[in-house]
Design a protein around this motif. Structure first.
Motif, PDB file in Angstrom:
ATOM      1  N   ILE A  43       8.177   5.372   9.475  1.00  0.00           N
ATOM      2  CA  ILE A  43       9.208   5.958   8.605  1.00  0.00           C
ATOM      3  C   ILE A  43       8.965   7.464   8.533  1.00  0.00           C
ATOM      4  N   VAL A  44       9.958   8.236   8.976  1.00  0.00           N
ATOM      5  CA  VAL A  44       9.790   9.689   9.022  1.00  0.00           C
ATOM      6  C   VAL A  44      10.936  10.381   8.292  1.00  0.00           C
ATOM      7  N   GLY A  45      10.603  11.280   7.392  1.00  0.00           N
ATOM      8  CA  GLY A  45      11.609  12.055   6.669  1.00  0.00           C
ATOM      9  C   GLY A  45      11.535  13.511   7.079  1.00  0.00           C
ATOM     10  N   SER A  46      10.738  14.295   6.345  1.00  0.00           N
ATOM     11  CA  SER A  46      10.719  15.739   6.569  1.00  0.00           C
ATOM     12  C   SER A  46      10.243  16.127   7.968  1.00  0.00           C
ATOM     13  N   GLU A 101       0.883  -1.180   0.000  1.00  0.00           N
ATOM     14  CA  GLU A 101       0.000   0.000   0.000  1.00  0.00           C
ATOM     15  C   GLU A 101       0.910   1.216   0.000  1.00  0.00           C
TER      16      GLU A 101
HETATM   17  P1  BMP Z   1       8.442  12.317   4.271  1.00  0.00           P
HETATM   18  O1  BMP Z   1       8.285  11.813   5.712  1.00  0.00           O
HETATM   19  O2  BMP Z   1       9.376  13.453   4.143  1.00  0.00           O
HETATM   20  O3  BMP Z   1       7.121  12.549   3.590  1.00  0.00           O
HETATM   21  O4  BMP Z   1       9.175  11.120   3.460  1.00  0.00           O
HETATM   22  C1  BMP Z   1       8.577   9.880   3.244  1.00  0.00           C
HETATM   23  C2  BMP Z   1       9.545   8.921   2.615  1.00  0.00           C
HETATM   24  O5  BMP Z   1       8.922   7.636   2.503  1.00  0.00           O
HETATM   25  C3  BMP Z   1      10.003   9.287   1.220  1.00  0.00           C
HETATM   26  O6  BMP Z   1      11.360   8.873   1.091  1.00  0.00           O
HETATM   27  C4  BMP Z   1       9.140   8.451   0.307  1.00  0.00           C
HETATM   28  O7  BMP Z   1       9.820   8.084  -0.878  1.00  0.00           O
HETATM   29  C5  BMP Z   1       8.851   7.220   1.148  1.00  0.00           C
HETATM   30  N1  BMP Z   1       7.523   6.599   0.904  1.00  0.00           N
HETATM   31  C6  BMP Z   1       6.336   7.280   1.118  1.00  0.00           C
HETATM   32  O8  BMP Z   1       6.330   8.446   1.503  1.00  0.00           O
HETATM   33  N2  BMP Z   1       5.146   6.635   0.885  1.00  0.00           N
HETATM   34  C7  BMP Z   1       5.067   5.340   0.470  1.00  0.00           C
HETATM   35  O9  BMP Z   1       3.966   4.821   0.339  1.00  0.00           O
HETATM   36  C8  BMP Z   1       6.271   4.645   0.253  1.00  0.00           C
HETATM   37  C9  BMP Z   1       7.492   5.280   0.496  1.00  0.00           C
HETATM   38  O10 BMP Z   1       8.622   4.606   0.330  1.00  0.00           O
END
Ligand code: BMP
Length: 260
Positions: free
Chosen positions: A228-231, A150
């Motif tokens: 999973i956290v990026g920004s 998903e």
């Molecule tokens: P952010 O927290 O900055 O939005 O980053 C999310 C990260 O997770 C990005 O590297 C993006 O490629 C990855 N990602 C996502 O956001 N959604 C998905 O469904 C799958 C991902 O790998």
């Protein structure tokens, strides 16, 4: 009937895949279910960030193809940091081609991903040849793959029967598929680690379709094992403090989830 929730320690002793065991051991030891998506384009900046935030992370997720000054030394240094801070490296390459192509993409080219990434991911869209191809390049090593079952983005086609197909594919390849990139709990089996991106302390989105949920929502309502956290961490004035905040919010939600 839903199984009783297990602690990370229990999961580390009951799961069969050595890489999954290693991950749960790290999560137990560091009290962290936080994966940092280190989406920066400069290698020094990535390495410095990972060195500072490393103590709070169970996984560092990379997009190696956005790095502007990539060199093999970068991956050597990243592996050194993984040893120093005890985290796994996940290259978010999202392989999505026929088996023989993904095999070369995984082990070859400039990046030689199979030589340094513990975890990669793949889209199930090509069928299970994608897994078989990756598996051939990973033979004899402690590697694992997540299926993108998903997505967090608006309008994603990865839902319903597609997601069910991804689950079946994972169950058929338990030796190499260690879990999912997902937005909900897909299987009541800790051998499959559920990792959820699109996480931020405040809900909302970005201008390109990303949709955010809080760590509590991801873990307690959607059953994520890893956030999973990026920004949410990187686009702040103090990424170390932000990482601690996400780590603590994620761990608190995990402790809460054990009461269910
Ligand atoms: P952010 O927290 O900055 O939005 O980053 C999310 C990260 O997770 C990005 O590297 C993006 O490629 C990855 N990602 C996502 O956001 N959604 C998905 O469904 C799958 C991902 O790998």
């Amino acid at each position: 009937q839903k199984k009783k929730p297990q602690t990370y320690k229990e999961r580390a002793s009951t799961c069969t895949n050595p890489l999954v065991q290693q991950l749960y051991k790290i999560m137990n030891l560091k009290k962290s279910n936080l994966a940092l998506s280190v989406d920066l384009q400069n290698s020094q900046q990535i390495l410095q960030t990972v060195d500072k935030l490393g103590p709070h992370l169970c996984i560092v997720k990379t997009h190696v193809d956005i790095i502007e000054d990539f060199s093999p030394q970068f991956t050597t240094s990243l592996r050194d940091l993984a040893a120093k801070h005890n985290f796994l490296i996940f290259e978010d390459r999202k392989f999505g081609d026929i088996g023989k192509t993904v095999k070369s993409q995984y082990e070859g080219g400039i990046y030689k991903i199979s030589s340094w990434a513990d975890i990669v991911n793949a889209h199930p869209v090509p069928g299970d040849g994608v897994i078989k191809g990756l598996k051939e390049a990973a033979t004899g090593t402690n590697k694992g793959c997540l299926l993108v079952a998903e997505m967090s983005s608006a309008g994603s086609l990865a839902k319903s029967d597609y997601t069910k197909g991804a689950i079946k594919m994972a169950e058929d390849h338990k030796d190499f598929v260690i879990g999912f990139i997902c937005q909900s709990r897909l299987i009541d089996d800790y051998n499959f680690v559920h990792m959820t991106p699109g996480v931020k302390l405040s809900e909302g989105g970005d201008s390109l379709g990303q949709q955010y949920k809080t760590p509590e929502e991801a873990i307690l309502k959607r059953g994520a094992d890893v956030i999973i956290v990026g920004s949410g961490i990187l686009a702040t004035d103090d990424p170390v403090q932000a990482a601690i905040q996400y780590k603590e919010a994620g761990y608190k939600a995990y402790e809460e989830s054990l009461k269910n």
